[in-house]
Design an enzyme around this catalytic site. Sequence first.
Site, PDB file in Angstrom:
ATOM      1  N   GLU A  46      42.219  33.938  42.981  1.00 57.61           N
ATOM      2  CA  GLU A  46      42.652  34.052  41.585  1.00 57.61           C
ATOM      3  C   GLU A  46      43.697  33.014  41.191  1.00 57.61           C
ATOM      4  O   GLU A  46      43.820  32.666  40.017  1.00 57.61           O
ATOM      5  CB  GLU A  46      43.182  35.460  41.301  1.00 57.61           C
ATOM      6  CG  GLU A  46      42.123  36.556  41.307  1.00 57.61           C
ATOM      7  CD  GLU A  46      41.911  37.171  42.676  1.00 57.61           C
ATOM      8  OE1 GLU A  46      42.395  36.601  43.679  1.00 57.61           O
ATOM      9  OE2 GLU A  46      41.246  38.228  42.758  1.00 57.61           O
TER      10      GLU A  46
ATOM     11  N   MET B 136      56.186  14.221  51.417  1.00 54.72           N
ATOM     12  CA  MET B 136      57.401  14.118  50.613  1.00 54.72           C
ATOM     13  C   MET B 136      58.585  14.787  51.314  1.00 54.72           C
ATOM     14  O   MET B 136      59.716  14.286  51.258  1.00 54.72           O
ATOM     15  CB  MET B 136      57.178  14.740  49.239  1.00 54.72           C
ATOM     16  CG  MET B 136      58.343  14.562  48.307  1.00 54.72           C
ATOM     17  SD  MET B 136      58.776  12.824  48.082  1.00 54.72           S
ATOM     18  CE  MET B 136      57.840  12.433  46.603  1.00 54.72           C
TER      19      MET B 136
ATOM     20  N   LYS C 299      41.814  50.269  32.546  1.00 53.30           N
ATOM     21  CA  LYS C 299      40.376  50.536  32.616  1.00 53.30           C
ATOM     22  C   LYS C 299      39.901  51.489  31.518  1.00 53.30           C
ATOM     23  O   LYS C 299      38.855  51.286  30.917  1.00 53.30           O
ATOM     24  CB  LYS C 299      40.042  51.108  33.993  1.00 53.30           C
ATOM     25  CG  LYS C 299      38.556  51.365  34.170  1.00 53.30           C
ATOM     26  CD  LYS C 299      38.179  51.587  35.612  1.00 53.30           C
ATOM     27  CE  LYS C 299      36.680  51.846  35.684  1.00 53.30           C
ATOM     28  NZ  LYS C 299      36.080  51.382  36.925  1.00 53.30           N
TER      29      LYS C 299
ATOM     30  N   PHE D 161      45.995  53.200  43.405  1.00 49.89           N
ATOM     31  CA  PHE D 161      45.357  52.147  44.182  1.00 49.89           C
ATOM     32  C   PHE D 161      45.248  50.876  43.336  1.00 49.89           C
ATOM     33  O   PHE D 161      44.786  50.909  42.206  1.00 49.89           O
ATOM     34  CB  PHE D 161      43.963  52.594  44.648  1.00 49.89           C
ATOM     35  CG  PHE D 161      43.224  51.523  45.390  1.00 49.89           C
ATOM     36  CD1 PHE D 161      43.714  51.035  46.598  1.00 49.89           C
ATOM     37  CD2 PHE D 161      42.059  50.976  44.876  1.00 49.89           C
ATOM     38  CE1 PHE D 161      43.045  50.025  47.277  1.00 49.89           C
ATOM     39  CE2 PHE D 161      41.385  49.967  45.548  1.00 49.89           C
ATOM     40  CZ  PHE D 161      41.885  49.490  46.758  1.00 49.89           C
ATOM     41  N   GLN D 162      45.718  49.773  43.888  1.00 50.66           N
ATOM     42  CA  GLN D 162      45.713  48.461  43.222  1.00 50.66           C
ATOM     43  C   GLN D 162      46.453  48.465  41.890  1.00 50.66           C
ATOM     44  O   GLN D 162      46.084  47.757  40.960  1.00 50.66           O
ATOM     45  CB  GLN D 162      44.278  47.949  43.062  1.00 50.66           C
ATOM     46  CG  GLN D 162      43.648  47.662  44.421  1.00 50.66           C
ATOM     47  CD  GLN D 162      42.382  46.860  44.344  1.00 50.66           C
ATOM     48  OE1 GLN D 162      41.639  46.938  43.381  1.00 50.66           O
ATOM     49  NE2 GLN D 162      42.123  46.080  45.395  1.00 50.66           N
TER      50      GLN D 162
END
Lengths: 162, 562
Positions: free
Chosen positions: B50, B477, B162, B112-113
Amino acid sequence: MEPRHTISVWVDNIPGVLSRVTGLFSGRGFNIESLCVAETMDPEVSRITLVTTGDEQIIEQVIKQLRKLINVIKVVDLTTVEHVEREMALVKVKAEDRSRAEVLRIADIFRCRVVDVSPNSYTLEITGNHEKIKAVLDLLKVHGIHEVVRTGTLAIQRSKKD
Amino acid sequence: MKLTGAKILLECLKREGVKHIFGYPGGVVLDIYDELTRCPEIRHILVRHEQAAAHAADGYARASAKVGVALVTSGPGATNTVTGIASAYMDSIPIVVLTGQVPTALIGNDAFQEVDIVGITRPCTKHNYLVKDVRQLAQTIHEAFHIARSGRPGPVLVDLPKDVIQASTVPKFPESIKIRSYNPTYHCNPRQVKRALDLILAAKKPVLYTGGGIILSNAAEDLFQFATSLQIPVTSTLMGLGGFPGDHPLWMGMLGMHGTYCANMAVSQADVLIAVGARFDDRVTGKLSEFAPHAKTVHIDIDPSSISKNVVVDIPIVGDCRDALKQFNDLLAQMTLEDIAAIRSQWLATIRDWQEKHPLTYTWSDTTIKPQYVVEKLWELTQGEAYITTEVGQNQMWAAQFYKFKRPRQLMTSGGLGVMGYGFPAAMGVQVAKPDATVIDIAGDGSIQMNIQEMITVVENDLPVKVAILNNSFLGMVRQWQQLFYERRYSATPLKAPDFVKLAEAYGAVGLRATKPEEVEPVIKEALHTPKPVIMDFRVEPEECVLPMVPAGKPMHEMLLA
Ligand SMILES: Cc1ncc(C[n+]2csc(CCOP(=O)(O)OP(=O)(O)O)c2C)c(N)n1
């Protein structure tokens, strides 16, 4: 010490707005000395009064960053205009035989109200500006303070007199 | 007619002109993904992480001047986007990130999540929303796009529980928008503009210091007209590259920590500094108290909080850069100017001297590939026309120094946050926006490993992105700082990389390698002729440094030179 500024912030009265404001202060390293929030006459708008410290450049940033928040409607630095400030404190003071009269005398002189009484304590309500509250607390300290709760500063601009 | 939240959402996106979404599905966004099967107008590109969705949306937005969109699930899907959002925030890039959320009844229950993504992203979005009622969905999406693209642009996140997505209502799609507390100033105060122009006209050694604001406000043409009509030399920040043509005689190159000698000297000696859409970042100013010490400054920016944040300026102008430059040009058109060439000849001669004395350069080697040479060749063989993205580190600075950008929106780089792993997914986003263009990610062997998983995304979606890895077997770097400031103790900077050629092949892309200078050109040519994604693995000099360099906290005229 850096100058204190009392700033009024009008915001949308919706969840999460207060944390946007306080998050901005902590995230950018600005100070908050005190903060009060409540709904205004318009239920869709809340007003935050906050006291912060900083030099001119910091205060300018504080105000600009506040204005940048989408939910902030208006910001006024009351320190730059004529205004009245008030705070309130509730103090539970030890008041036993010898000191009971003295505590009441102090309360009287400073126009405090006694809001609760017990055999060995008084609870006083003190209203005034920052300095007055500090003065009363200093006087009461010698008698023994059990507990203090304080509001932040509230402030309002004075009306034009002419 | 009643529509579900999912349907309303996609309808809103269509109304905002969205054609592409970068995303990754999950439990709470199943309904949106289901609805996508009935929405042929929007193409969904399935990323492999993501973070890449957010960077791809960012690259897409920069190249196309539209709002980029990412769609992810709740919890880990949402947290994975945070780096991409923070980068877009620092660089003022308009993206909208749609995150799924657990049903409203479960919010706050450690479901959950579940994660408080609105809380997490509050300090790194321009604004964010949690939609609690399907009746507010259409309005919120419209506001989100409006806020993302207007004023000083930036990322906006919309969290979508949802049950809100599943609920139905008769939607009211807003036609216009009015947010009482949000009214960006575009039009610059004409009196301030006039004052600024008077100051500029009286200047003997003026310098234009431009930033990403020029690109974001599409002001490059106005800048060109202004700079050329008054013969003012131009330097820009990393974010501003491409805002002024890199092959023009008035162009001095980038300024700041790895800026050119000429640009840094010019700013140090200028008597008037005109900052346009730039924000006096510490990588640009070096030691703040000695930045442009002789100059009166004009600062044009759409964000009032950028003005007088780091330096106190003499003439602040709040508004759109393009508006200010247009006003300058209009005022100039009404004047009869004295012979500008004569007035400016001395200052421009000094500039030319600086350019000739210390141009951007490097030591050539017959045996090892110099990374700067690779970038020079990329520039030459693409006729300076490619879209370039970069990773972060030396690769980024060499891209900035040696690819002479012609046009705005040609360079996409994570300037403010400096995200390793940005360049490749961003290149993917650029290629989606510009399917026929040559898109090259100039990468380091460290950075490319941060989002290499997107190789399969570009293969799957026929996105012929080219990756040019300046492979120095170091986190270059950081190694450079260790060499210069930590007595060459290379702590945790040497690193192994996979065989990039085989890796490319494993993904179904093409892998090419160059180990000698004479192989560079043929490899680039072959890559450019290959209509597929290609990784070019350039084995370059391991201990090359990016120069010039102003050590952190030093004044700009104290440069280490090549
Ligand atoms: C996500 C992230 N982690 C760490 C850093 C710190 N950092 C800046 S440059 C750099 C080295 C980059 O190495 P490489 O990608 O190989 O590029 P090079 O400098 O060698 O061109 C590191 C670790 C960063 N910018 N981003």
